[in-house]
Design a protein around this motif. Structure first.
Motif, short mmCIF file in Angstrom:
data_model
loop_
_atom_site.label_atom_id
_atom_site.label_comp_id
_atom_site.label_asym_id
_atom_site.label_seq_id
_atom_site.Cartn_x
_atom_site.Cartn_y
_atom_site.Cartn_z
N ALA A 82 0.80 -1.22 0.00
CA ALA A 82 0.00 0.00 0.00
C ALA A 82 0.83 1.28 0.00
O ALA A 82 0.41 2.28 -0.56
N ASN A 83 2.01 1.28 0.59
CA ASN A 83 2.81 2.51 0.65
C ASN A 83 3.74 2.68 -0.54
O ASN A 83 4.56 3.59 -0.56
N CYS A 84 3.62 1.85 -1.55
CA CYS A 84 4.46 1.96 -2.75
C CYS A 84 3.98 3.14 -3.60
O CYS A 84 2.81 3.20 -3.98
N PRO A 85 4.86 4.08 -3.92
CA PRO A 85 4.46 5.24 -4.72
C PRO A 85 3.89 4.84 -6.08
O PRO A 85 2.93 5.45 -6.56
N ARG A 143 2.26 2.14 -6.86
CA ARG A 143 0.90 1.65 -6.66
C ARG A 143 -0.07 2.80 -6.43
O ARG A 143 -1.18 2.81 -6.97
N ARG A 144 0.33 3.78 -5.63
CA ARG A 144 -0.56 4.91 -5.36
C ARG A 144 -0.94 5.65 -6.63
O ARG A 144 -2.10 6.00 -6.83
N GLU A 179 -3.36 3.38 -8.59
CA GLU A 179 -4.69 3.37 -7.98
C GLU A 179 -5.44 4.67 -8.25
O GLU A 179 -6.63 4.65 -8.55
N GLN A 180 -4.76 5.79 -8.16
CA GLN A 180 -5.41 7.08 -8.43
C GLN A 180 -5.92 7.16 -9.86
O GLN A 180 -7.03 7.61 -10.11
N TYR A 222 -8.14 -2.77 -6.41
CA TYR A 222 -7.74 -3.62 -5.30
C TYR A 222 -8.46 -4.96 -5.36
O TYR A 222 -9.68 -5.02 -5.35
N GLU A 232 -1.77 -8.13 -1.95
CA GLU A 232 -0.66 -7.18 -1.91
C GLU A 232 0.62 -7.97 -1.79
O GLU A 232 0.73 -8.86 -0.95
#
Length: 120
Positions: A22-25, A27-28, A31-32, A42, A46
């Motif tokens: 979840a804290n992987c840039p 991935r963020r 997801e956005q 999701y 993970e």
């Protein structure tokens, strides 16, 4: 999807996506982009390691979403495809303490290359 010429964002809506933690840039950003199109990427999986993610893809457990540089060339039993109309960009930069100077031709060359390549 491995046989399609072009992969669209909508093609991923019903697929099992294997995502990094979840804290992987990366991935963020992914997801956005997906959520801005009304798609929840999701799937409940993970994976902490990109190597483990590759192995899971090779085993047929889902579709891995990761930077192209990590999987180029495509590992055995996988297909590498770009997702059309998906803008996945991460900010990149370098931070230095203004009071401290690290002299050297190599650092100066790196800084100049970053400035030239990242300027828009």
């Amino acid at each position: 999807l491995s046989h399609k010429q072009e992969i669209l964002v909508q093609d991923l809506a019903t697929e099992r996506l294997l995502l990094t933690e979840a804290n992987c840039p990366y991935r963020r950003v992914f997801e956005q982009e997906m959520q801005s199109r009304g798609i929840n990427p999701y799937s409940g999986l993970e994976i902490m390691s990109l190597r483990a993610l590759q192995s899971m893809v090779q085993s047929g457990l889902g579709i891995g979403v990761m930077p192209t540089a990590i999987v180029n060339p495509a590992p055995e039993n996988t297909v590498l495809k770009n997702i059309q109309n998906l803008k996945l960009e991460l900010p990149v930069g370098i931070a230095l303490f203004p009071e401290q100077s690290i002299p050297g031709l190599a650092l100066n060359l790196i800084l100049q290359t970053l400035q030239d390549g990242l300027a828009y």
